[in-house]
Design a protein around this motif. Structure first.
Motif, PDB file in Angstrom:
ATOM      1  N   ALA A   1      -2.080   0.762  -4.921  1.00 55.64           N
ATOM      2  CA  ALA A   1      -1.626  -0.496  -4.326  1.00 55.64           C
ATOM      3  C   ALA A   1      -0.787  -1.221  -5.371  1.00 55.64           C
ATOM      4  O   ALA A   1      -1.017  -1.064  -6.568  1.00 55.64           O
ATOM      5  CB  ALA A   1      -2.824  -1.350  -3.925  1.00 55.64           C
TER       6      ALA A   1
ATOM      7  N   ILE B   1       0.871  -1.168   0.000  1.00 55.53           N
ATOM      8  CA  ILE B   1       0.000   0.000   0.000  1.00 55.53           C
ATOM      9  C   ILE B   1       0.914   1.225   0.000  1.00 55.53           C
ATOM     10  O   ILE B   1       1.802   1.332   0.848  1.00 55.53           O
ATOM     11  CB  ILE B   1      -0.911   0.026   1.255  1.00 55.53           C
ATOM     12  CG1 ILE B   1      -1.525  -1.355   1.533  1.00 55.53           C
ATOM     13  CG2 ILE B   1      -1.964   1.123   1.131  1.00 55.53           C
ATOM     14  CD1 ILE B   1      -2.329  -1.950   0.412  1.00 55.53           C
TER      15      ILE B   1
ATOM     16  N   ILE C   1      -8.951  -6.381  -4.442  1.00 57.97           N
ATOM     17  CA  ILE C   1      -8.325  -5.195  -3.869  1.00 57.97           C
ATOM     18  C   ILE C   1      -9.221  -3.993  -4.132  1.00 57.97           C
ATOM     19  O   ILE C   1      -9.662  -3.781  -5.267  1.00 57.97           O
ATOM     20  CB  ILE C   1      -6.920  -4.962  -4.485  1.00 57.97           C
ATOM     21  CG1 ILE C   1      -5.996  -6.133  -4.109  1.00 57.97           C
ATOM     22  CG2 ILE C   1      -6.333  -3.635  -4.022  1.00 57.97           C
ATOM     23  CD1 ILE C   1      -4.595  -6.038  -4.679  1.00 57.97           C
TER      24      ILE C   1
ATOM     25  N   VAL D   1      -9.343   0.074  -3.992  1.00 57.34           N
ATOM     26  CA  VAL D   1      -8.440   1.224  -3.911  1.00 57.34           C
ATOM     27  C   VAL D   1      -9.273   2.492  -3.763  1.00 57.34           C
ATOM     28  O   VAL D   1     -10.197   2.739  -4.538  1.00 57.34           O
ATOM     29  CB  VAL D   1      -7.509   1.305  -5.144  1.00 57.34           C
ATOM     30  CG1 VAL D   1      -6.517   2.461  -4.978  1.00 57.34           C
ATOM     31  CG2 VAL D   1      -6.751   0.004  -5.343  1.00 57.34           C
TER      32      VAL D   1
END
Ligand SMILES: [Cu+2]
Length: 150
Positions: A116, A90, A108, A110
């Protein structure tokens, strides 16, 4: 006198020490960097690019950026089952690593302005598998893509 194959190997290891190391630990290669953008500054509901292609056995660093004003997901179920994750990093606004996540990654998310990095080695082939953003309405609006591994 040393036999030819052994000499060839010794020469190879001198020229490309990473090759021999990587043969034992595929996560120790230097990564191939690729970037995908989730949405855009003017809030288009798209992935840029929308098609990603990988190869088994190579270490990738997939930089996942969200330049838009809303949250987005990188969701790709079949893809996530086809890779070995080394880590997810991160990044801060100044592009410094502020956290590292280890273990199997499923998807994931974001946040606006966030980045990321997903470091992984594809371990099996995959034909044009779905990538999408799982936020309500985004897939329907066109936030989809395809991922393949050869
Ligand atoms: Cu989205």
């Amino acid at each position: 006198m040393t036999s030819t194959p052994i000499r060839a190997l010794a020469l190879l290891s001198l020229l490309f020490p990473s090759l021999l190391y990587a043969a034992g630990d595929m996560t120790a290669q230097s990564p191939v960097t690729m970037t995908i953008q989730l949405g855009s500054k003017d809030n288009q509901l798209k992935f840029y690019p929308s098609v990603l292609r990988f190869e088994t056995g190579k270490l990738y660093k997939l930089v996942i950026k969200n330049p838009s004003q809303q949250k987005h997901y990188f969701t790709a179920e079949a893809f996530s089952r086809s890779v070995f994750t080394r880590k997810v990093q991160i990044m801060s606004k100044a592009n410094k690593t502020i956290a590292e996540v280890k273990g199997h990654i499923h998807e994931i998310e974001v946040y606006p302005g966030g980045t990321a990095q997903w470091w992984f080695v594809p371990i099996k082939t995959l034909q044009s598998s779905r990538l999408h953003c799982s936020i309500k309405g985004h897939t329907e609006a066109g936030m989809t893509g395809r991922i393949s591994i050869k």
